[in-house]
Design a protein around this motif. Structure first.
Motif, short mmCIF file in Angstrom:
data_model
loop_
_atom_site.label_atom_id
_atom_site.label_comp_id
_atom_site.label_asym_id
_atom_site.label_seq_id
_atom_site.Cartn_x
_atom_site.Cartn_y
_atom_site.Cartn_z
N PHE A 29 -7.84 -1.29 3.47
CA PHE A 29 -8.03 -2.11 2.28
C PHE A 29 -9.50 -2.22 1.91
CE2 PHE A 29 -3.80 -4.29 3.30
CZ PHE A 29 -3.14 -3.70 2.23
N TYR A 34 -6.14 -3.00 -2.85
CA TYR A 34 -4.75 -3.36 -2.60
C TYR A 34 -3.81 -2.34 -3.25
CZ TYR A 34 -0.32 -5.85 -2.68
OH TYR A 34 1.00 -6.20 -2.53
N ARG A 61 2.28 -7.01 0.87
CA ARG A 61 1.64 -8.21 0.31
C ARG A 61 1.26 -9.19 1.41
NH1 ARG A 61 -1.27 -10.84 -3.54
NH2 ARG A 61 -0.57 -12.97 -3.81
N TYR A 64 -1.62 -7.90 3.49
CA TYR A 64 -2.89 -8.03 2.77
C TYR A 64 -3.40 -9.47 2.85
CZ TYR A 64 -6.24 -7.99 -1.10
OH TYR A 64 -7.36 -8.11 -1.86
#
Length: 221
Positions: A29, A34, A61, A64
């Motif tokens: 990342f 993203y 998600r 992250y």
């Protein structure tokens, strides 16, 4: 996004495997974004099956968000490991350690605090607010001021504001290059010391003075 050759899978305990996936996700990342990183990229780079990421984190998600949380929240052991020395030295050491972490994880840190992360995303906003609250507790612990009661909330508010300045200063160092590492360290150390030793007492004095001024609703008879 391509991730290169898939590493050889190794048998790890669940906690170790989860930490390894997080480390890989932090790197990918940080190097991309993203949108540009997929769970398949992360699984391949970590040498795990894609369903394992869903098993540990629930999906891309959630993974992250955990990367962002890991980068911006100061863990308790950082303060617990500080030496039994005066507050000035403890704060210097704490800030130096923070700078080392950010330096090692430059791209991930910038991703965590950058426009994509902070673009009015409610969950990211909650993480950053949580990080500021925890950082206020950590600073008070590092400064040996956990027992402060008078003016505690204004003090915490000032420390939270200092946290926003820290993020901005890190961008000056890492992105703009207007501060070097040594300058950043001095700036952050002297700023927090000034806040705790000069600004906080001045705010207390102002508050106490307002309580006794003629015409104040808090003035004593």
């Amino acid at each position: 996004m391509t991730s290169g050759a898939q590493p050889t899978r190794r048998r790890l305990e669940p906690a170790e495997r989860k930490a390894e996936i997080l480390a890989v996700a932090r790197r990918l990342f940080g190097a991309g974004s993203y949108a540009s990183v997929s769970t398949s990229d992360i699984a391949a780079a970590a040498g795990v099956a894609r369903p394992l990421i869903n098993h540990y984190f629930g999906g891309k998600r959630e993974l992250y968000l955990e990367v962002v949380r890991q980068m911006v929240i100061v863990p308790a052991p950082v303060v617990e490991a500080l030496p039994d020395e005066p507050m000035e030295r403890r704060l210097e050491i704490g800030i130096e350690r923070w700078i080392e972490v950010v330096e090692r994880n430059r791209d991930a840190w910038l991703t965590a605090i950058g426009p994509e992360a902070a673009g009015r995303d409610p969950e990211i906003e909650r993480i950053l607010l949580e990080a500021d609250e925890i950082a206020a507790d950590r600073v008070l612990a590092a400064a040996l001021m956990t027992g402060v009661t008078e003016g505690r909330e204004p003090l915490r508010a000032m420390i939270r504001s200092y946290g926003g300045m820290v993020r901005a200063a890190s961008r000056e160092w890492l992105v703009r290059g207007t501060l070097d590492r040594a300058q950043l360290r001095t700036f952050l150390v002297e700023s927090i010391l000034g806040l705790l030793k000069l600004t906080y007492p001045a705010v207390l004095a102002e508050t106490n003075g307002a309580r006794t001024r003629p015409g104040s609703s808090r003035s004593t008879v």
